[in-house]
Design a protein around this motif. Structure first.
Motif, PDB file in Angstrom:
ATOM      1  N   PRO A 131       0.834  -1.204   0.000  1.00 52.47           N
ATOM      2  CA  PRO A 131       0.000   0.000   0.000  1.00 52.47           C
ATOM      3  C   PRO A 131       0.869   1.255   0.000  1.00 52.47           C
ATOM      4  O   PRO A 131       1.818   1.368   0.788  1.00 52.47           O
ATOM      5  N   VAL A 132       0.553   2.198  -0.885  1.00 51.93           N
ATOM      6  CA  VAL A 132       1.350   3.420  -1.001  1.00 51.93           C
ATOM      7  C   VAL A 132       0.441   4.623  -1.184  1.00 51.93           C
ATOM      8  O   VAL A 132      -0.704   4.514  -1.616  1.00 51.93           O
ATOM      9  N   GLU A 133       0.990   5.786  -0.854  1.00 55.19           N
ATOM     10  CA  GLU A 133       0.349   7.054  -1.179  1.00 55.19           C
ATOM     11  C   GLU A 133       1.230   7.760  -2.202  1.00 55.19           C
ATOM     12  O   GLU A 133       2.433   7.936  -1.980  1.00 55.19           O
ATOM     13  N   VAL A 134       0.633   8.136  -3.320  1.00 61.78           N
ATOM     14  CA  VAL A 134       1.368   8.775  -4.412  1.00 61.78           C
ATOM     15  C   VAL A 134       0.920  10.236  -4.493  1.00 61.78           C
ATOM     16  O   VAL A 134      -0.272  10.520  -4.665  1.00 61.78           O
ATOM     17  N   THR A 135       1.871  11.142  -4.355  1.00 65.91           N
ATOM     18  CA  THR A 135       1.574  12.574  -4.369  1.00 65.91           C
ATOM     19  C   THR A 135       2.344  13.246  -5.496  1.00 65.91           C
ATOM     20  O   THR A 135       3.528  12.968  -5.695  1.00 65.91           O
ATOM     21  N   LEU A 136       1.670  14.120  -6.213  1.00 69.68           N
ATOM     22  CA  LEU A 136       2.327  14.865  -7.279  1.00 69.68           C
ATOM     23  C   LEU A 136       3.062  16.062  -6.694  1.00 69.68           C
ATOM     24  O   LEU A 136       2.491  16.840  -5.922  1.00 69.68           O
ATOM     25  N   LEU A 137       4.327  16.205  -7.077  1.00 72.55           N
ATOM     26  CA  LEU A 137       5.113  17.400  -6.751  1.00 72.55           C
ATOM     27  C   LEU A 137       5.261  18.183  -8.046  1.00 72.55           C
ATOM     28  O   LEU A 137       6.158  17.916  -8.851  1.00 72.55           O
ATOM     29  N   PRO A 138       4.363  19.144  -8.307  1.00 72.25           N
ATOM     30  CA  PRO A 138       4.348  19.804  -9.614  1.00 72.25           C
ATOM     31  C   PRO A 138       5.563  20.693  -9.842  1.00 72.25           C
ATOM     32  O   PRO A 138       6.013  21.396  -8.936  1.00 72.25           O
ATOM     33  N   ARG A 139       6.098  20.599 -11.056  1.00 73.53           N
ATOM     34  CA  ARG A 139       7.229  21.439 -11.491  1.00 73.53           C
ATOM     35  C   ARG A 139       8.356  21.432 -10.453  1.00 73.53           C
ATOM     36  O   ARG A 139       8.942  22.467 -10.146  1.00 73.53           O
ATOM     37  N   LYS A 140       8.667  20.253  -9.944  1.00 72.71           N
ATOM     38  CA  LYS A 140       9.624  20.128  -8.844  1.00 72.71           C
ATOM     39  C   LYS A 140      11.065  20.299  -9.310  1.00 72.71           C
ATOM     40  O   LYS A 140      11.888  20.884  -8.609  1.00 72.71           O
ATOM     41  N   LEU A 141      11.395  19.772 -10.503  1.00 73.99           N
ATOM     42  CA  LEU A 141      12.779  19.780 -10.980  1.00 73.99           C
ATOM     43  C   LEU A 141      12.868  20.437 -12.352  1.00 73.99           C
ATOM     44  O   LEU A 141      11.940  20.348 -13.150  1.00 73.99           O
ATOM     45  N   ASN A 142      13.998  21.072 -12.604  1.00 74.45           N
ATOM     46  CA  ASN A 142      14.250  21.707 -13.897  1.00 74.45           C
ATOM     47  C   ASN A 142      15.298  20.912 -14.665  1.00 74.45           C
ATOM     48  O   ASN A 142      16.376  20.618 -14.131  1.00 74.45           O
ATOM     49  N   PHE A 143      14.966  20.562 -15.913  1.00 72.85           N
ATOM     50  CA  PHE A 143      15.858  19.773 -16.754  1.00 72.85           C
ATOM     51  C   PHE A 143      16.295  20.589 -17.969  1.00 72.85           C
ATOM     52  O   PHE A 143      15.491  21.305 -18.572  1.00 72.85           O
ATOM     53  N   PHE A 144      17.575  20.457 -18.322  1.00 74.11           N
ATOM     54  CA  PHE A 144      18.055  21.061 -19.565  1.00 74.11           C
ATOM     55  C   PHE A 144      17.367  20.380 -20.745  1.00 74.11           C
ATOM     56  O   PHE A 144      17.152  19.170 -20.744  1.00 74.11           O
ATOM     57  N   CYS A 145      17.032  21.183 -21.758  1.00 72.76           N
ATOM     58  CA  CYS A 145      16.350  20.623 -22.921  1.00 72.76           C
ATOM     59  C   CYS A 145      16.776  21.359 -24.181  1.00 72.76           C
ATOM     60  O   CYS A 145      17.378  22.442 -24.128  1.00 72.76           O
ATOM     61  N   ASP A 146      16.447  20.784 -25.316  1.00 75.47           N
ATOM     62  CA  ASP A 146      16.710  21.406 -26.610  1.00 75.47           C
ATOM     63  C   ASP A 146      15.875  22.672 -26.741  1.00 75.47           C
ATOM     64  O   ASP A 146      14.686  22.694 -26.385  1.00 75.47           O
TER      65      ASP A 146
END
Length: 304
Positions: free
Chosen positions: A280-295
């Motif tokens: 049993p788990v609780e899944v929580t969204l952490l919105p816009r938590k990390l910034n990734f380099f992108c094209d």
């Protein structure tokens, strides 16, 4: 971490998942989450390739595009799933938690290596001979999506001098009345009991919409009314993208959910293509938590 300018992860989904889990468990996780991350795809499964870089069948080009993107400095924010059990430390994921028949078959596909390109369909076919329907009992509780707050990185424009003076004088002569804080009632949890072939909980990171007004994770439940033929046909697609929800499935948007499984024979989860014991788990969204380099071109496409 205060002296760190960026973090580079070279590997696949498993390496990336282990790195962000280890760092987000740290006491200085708030500082880490502000540091941009560069992802160089070197693993067997590299899910974020499609999100961060242009599509290409050339692995060398993917590595080159990733390296150049880090040098250019363009970034996009991505969501993170926080997956917490009753006793274990939380695990963090960028794409998907998967539990059910498709996950179990995917773990055994390599056993049919001698069938070459037919091994995926063969694995799904033989699994239907062992047991059908492959139903899993599960209890789900979830909260609805949350409104996305304004972008805190954008500084508001400074008013003109006369406007600021007038505003201060108005506050001096007519100070605002302090009102008692309003107590907001917590949103009620929605609860459902299901019999399903598969349950997946995923972010929108595969196809992010940087302009969306709500933050949510996606819960996909595939009912056990699926036919054998549809199960086998869908197997290859699910192997490529476990978060896909077919027309026969039930798709729910939520900000947090609790997944309660049977005590016996729960099996295993697949979290960003890594195997974990199911519980049993609780899944929580952490919105816009990390910034990734992108094209830079990919970022332009996501913003327009």
């Amino acid at each position: 971490m205060e002296q760190t300018d960026l973090i580079i992860v070279a590997g696949g989904d498993g390496t990336l998942q282990e790195v962000i889990t280890g760092l987000l468990r740290r006491a200085d996780a708030a500082t880490f989450s502000k540091i941009p991350i560069g992802f160089i795809p070197l693993g067997t499964s590299n899910t974020l390739n499609h999100t961060l870089y242009p599509d290409s069948d050339n692995k060398v080009k993917h590595i080159t595009d990733a390296t150049l993107s880090i040098l250019k400095g363009d970034t996009i924010p991505l969501d993170v799933l926080q997956i917490k059990g009753e006793t274990e430390q939380p695990v963090f994921a960028l794409t998907c938690l998967q539990w059910g028949a498709y996950r179990d078959v995917a773990a055994n596909i390599s056993k049919y290596w001698y069938l070459g390109p037919l091994k995926t369909k063969a694995a799904h076919f033989f699994s239907t001979l062992k047991e059908w329907p492959q139903s899993h009992q599960v209890s789900l509780r979830y909260l609805g999506p949350t409104a996305r707050p304004p972008d805190e990185t954008k500084e508001p424009s400074r008013p003109q001098l006369l406007t600021r003076i007038f505003h201060r004088l108005a506050l001096y002569w007519s100070p605002p009345k302090e009102e008692p804080p309003k107590e907001t009632e917590p949103e009620p949890w929605q609860e459902v009991e299901l019999s399903a072939v598969e349950v997946s909980i995923s972010t929108h990171n595969r196809n992010p919409d940087l302009r969306r007004t709500e933050d949510a994770l996606t819960i996909c439940v595939e009912p056990d009314t699926l036919s054998k033929g549809d199960f086998i046909a869908m197997g290859s697609t699910k192997l490529t993208d476990p978060s896909i929800c077919p027309e026969s499935g039930v798709c729910v948007q939520a900000s947090s959910c609790q997944l309660n499984l049977p005590k016996d024979g729960a099996g295993f989860y697949s979290i960003d293509n890594e195997e974990y014991e199911a519980m049993p788990v609780e899944v929580t969204l952490l919105p816009r938590k990390l910034n990734f380099f992108c094209d830079s071109g990919r970022k332009h496409d996501l913003l327009n």
